[in-house]
Design a protein around this motif. Structure first.
Motif, short mmCIF file in Angstrom:
data_model
loop_
_atom_site.label_atom_id
_atom_site.label_comp_id
_atom_site.label_asym_id
_atom_site.label_seq_id
_atom_site.Cartn_x
_atom_site.Cartn_y
_atom_site.Cartn_z
N SER A 23 20.99 -34.55 4.14
CA SER A 23 20.84 -35.62 5.13
C SER A 23 19.38 -36.05 5.30
O SER A 23 19.09 -37.06 5.92
N ASP A 24 18.46 -35.28 4.73
CA ASP A 24 17.03 -35.60 4.79
C ASP A 24 16.72 -36.58 3.66
O ASP A 24 17.02 -36.31 2.50
N PRO A 25 16.11 -37.73 3.97
CA PRO A 25 15.77 -38.69 2.90
C PRO A 25 14.90 -38.09 1.81
O PRO A 25 14.91 -38.55 0.68
N ARG A 26 14.15 -37.03 2.14
CA ARG A 26 13.28 -36.40 1.14
C ARG A 26 14.04 -35.51 0.16
O ARG A 26 13.45 -34.87 -0.69
N SER A 27 15.38 -35.50 0.25
CA SER A 27 16.17 -34.76 -0.74
C SER A 27 16.35 -35.60 -2.00
O SER A 27 16.75 -35.08 -3.04
N ASP A 28 16.03 -36.87 -1.93
CA ASP A 28 16.11 -37.79 -3.06
C ASP A 28 14.74 -37.87 -3.72
O ASP A 28 13.77 -38.29 -3.09
N PRO A 29 14.63 -37.48 -5.00
CA PRO A 29 13.31 -37.49 -5.65
C PRO A 29 12.69 -38.87 -5.75
O PRO A 29 11.49 -38.99 -5.99
N SER A 31 12.80 -41.03 -3.18
CA SER A 31 12.49 -41.51 -1.82
C SER A 31 10.99 -41.54 -1.61
O SER A 31 10.22 -40.85 -2.29
N GLU A 32 10.57 -42.33 -0.64
CA GLU A 32 9.14 -42.48 -0.37
C GLU A 32 8.48 -41.14 -0.05
O GLU A 32 7.35 -40.89 -0.43
N GLY A 33 9.18 -40.25 0.64
CA GLY A 33 8.60 -38.97 1.02
C GLY A 33 8.57 -37.94 -0.09
O GLY A 33 7.93 -36.91 0.03
N SER A 34 9.26 -38.22 -1.21
CA SER A 34 9.34 -37.23 -2.28
C SER A 34 8.80 -37.69 -3.63
O SER A 34 8.44 -36.87 -4.45
N ARG A 35 8.77 -38.99 -3.85
CA ARG A 35 8.32 -39.44 -5.17
C ARG A 35 6.80 -39.27 -5.29
O ARG A 35 6.08 -39.21 -4.30
N PHE A 36 6.37 -39.18 -6.51
CA PHE A 36 4.95 -39.02 -6.78
C PHE A 36 4.19 -40.28 -6.40
O PHE A 36 4.66 -41.40 -6.63
N HIS A 37 3.01 -40.08 -5.84
CA HIS A 37 2.13 -41.20 -5.55
C HIS A 37 1.78 -41.86 -6.88
O HIS A 37 1.58 -41.17 -7.89
N PRO A 38 1.69 -43.19 -6.92
CA PRO A 38 1.41 -43.88 -8.19
C PRO A 38 0.16 -43.39 -8.91
O PRO A 38 0.09 -43.43 -10.13
N THR A 39 -0.83 -42.89 -8.19
CA THR A 39 -2.05 -42.40 -8.85
C THR A 39 -1.92 -40.96 -9.33
O THR A 39 -2.83 -40.44 -9.95
N MET A 40 -0.79 -40.32 -9.01
CA MET A 40 -0.61 -38.91 -9.37
C MET A 40 0.67 -38.68 -10.17
O MET A 40 1.24 -37.59 -10.15
N LEU A 41 1.12 -39.71 -10.87
CA LEU A 41 2.35 -39.59 -11.66
C LEU A 41 2.18 -38.59 -12.79
O LEU A 41 1.13 -38.55 -13.45
N PRO A 42 3.21 -37.79 -13.05
CA PRO A 42 3.16 -36.89 -14.20
C PRO A 42 3.11 -37.70 -15.49
O PRO A 42 3.64 -38.81 -15.57
N GLU A 43 2.47 -37.13 -16.48
CA GLU A 43 2.40 -37.75 -17.80
C GLU A 43 3.13 -36.85 -18.79
O GLU A 43 3.38 -35.67 -18.49
N PRO A 44 3.49 -37.37 -19.96
CA PRO A 44 4.15 -36.52 -20.96
C PRO A 44 3.33 -35.25 -21.22
O PRO A 44 2.11 -35.31 -21.34
N GLY A 45 4.00 -34.13 -21.22
CA GLY A 45 3.35 -32.84 -21.43
C GLY A 45 3.02 -32.11 -20.15
O GLY A 45 2.73 -30.91 -20.16
N ASP A 46 3.04 -32.81 -19.02
CA ASP A 46 2.80 -32.17 -17.72
C ASP A 46 4.05 -31.39 -17.32
O ASP A 46 5.17 -31.76 -17.67
N LEU A 47 3.85 -30.34 -16.55
CA LEU A 47 4.94 -29.57 -15.98
C LEU A 47 5.18 -30.09 -14.56
O LEU A 47 4.23 -30.21 -13.78
N VAL A 48 6.42 -30.41 -14.23
CA VAL A 48 6.77 -30.84 -12.88
C VAL A 48 7.42 -29.66 -12.18
O VAL A 48 8.40 -29.10 -12.66
N ALA A 49 6.84 -29.25 -11.05
CA ALA A 49 7.36 -28.13 -10.26
C ALA A 49 7.75 -28.66 -8.89
O ALA A 49 6.98 -29.35 -8.23
N THR A 50 8.96 -28.33 -8.49
CA THR A 50 9.48 -28.78 -7.20
C THR A 50 9.43 -27.65 -6.20
O THR A 50 9.77 -26.51 -6.52
N LYS A 51 8.99 -27.97 -5.00
CA LYS A 51 9.01 -26.99 -3.92
C LYS A 51 9.99 -27.47 -2.85
O LYS A 51 10.17 -28.67 -2.65
N HIS A 52 10.62 -26.51 -2.21
CA HIS A 52 11.59 -26.83 -1.16
C HIS A 52 11.09 -26.40 0.20
O HIS A 52 11.78 -26.54 1.20
#
Length: 142
Positions: A23-29, A31-52
Motif C-alpha cells: 500500500s506504500d507508493p514506494r513499493s513500486d520501483p 514511483s517518485e520515492g523509489s526510482r533513481f534520481h536522473p543524475t544517479m541512474l545505474p549504468e551497464p555493469g553497475d550492481l543495483v542493491a535494494t534496501k527495505h
C-alpha cells in the motif's frame, strides 16, 4: 564521482529503497520515492542493491557478492549524509571494509547535520574526503 570510479574499473553499487508494504507508493520501483534520481541512474555493469529499511547492509545480496569479488574498499556517496550515507559507511566499516566517504558527493538534511555526520564517521575510523582531500583523519584503528 561515480563516473570517475567507473573509469578506474571499479564496481559501482547503486542502492534504492523499496517498501515491502504494497500500500506504500514506494513499493513500486518506478514511483517518485523509489526510482533513481536522473543524475544517479545505474549504468551497464553497475550492481543495483535494494534496501527495505534504512540499512543497505541488511540486504543479504550485497556483502557476499562484494567479498566474493575481492572488494575490500568501499567508497560511499549519496543523498542524506546523516541517514543512508552514515548507515552505509558504518555498516561497511563494521563488516571490515576500508571505507571512504566522498563528502562532495553527499547532501545532508542540513549543512550542520551533514558536517556532524561526517565528523562522527571520522571518529569511528571512516576516511572522509572532500574533492579527494582528507577532511580529517582518525586515530582509531579498524
Amino acid at each position: 564521482i561515480r563516473e570517475e570510479l567507473r573509469a578506474q574499473g571499479s564496481l559501482v553499487v547503486c542502492t534504492r529503497y523499496l517498501s515491502l508494504d504494497s500500500s506504500d507508493p514506494r513499493s513500486d520501483p518506478d514511483s517518485e520515492g523509489s526510482r533513481f534520481h536522473p543524475t544517479m541512474l545505474p549504468e551497464p555493469g553497475d550492481l543495483v542493491a535494494t534496501k527495505h529499511d534504512r540499512d543497505i547492509w541488511r540486504n543479504p545480496g550485497l556483502h557476499l557478492p562484494l567479498r566474493r569479488n575481492g572488494i575490500e574498499h568501499i567508497v560511499v556517496d549519496g543523498v542524506v549524509t546523516d541517514f543512508g550515507v552514515d548507515l552505509a559507511a558504518r555498516g561497511a566499516h563494521r563488516l571490515g571494509y576500508r571505507v571512504t566517504v566522498r563528502s562532495d558527493g553527499c547532501a545532508g538534511t542540513s549543512l550542520s547535520a551533514h558536517d556532524t555526520a561526517l565528523e562522527a564517521l571520522v571518529d569511528v575510523g571512516v576516511e572522509v574526503l572532500s574533492d579527494c582531500y582528507p577532511i580529517a583523519t582518525s586515530t582509531i584503528s579498524p
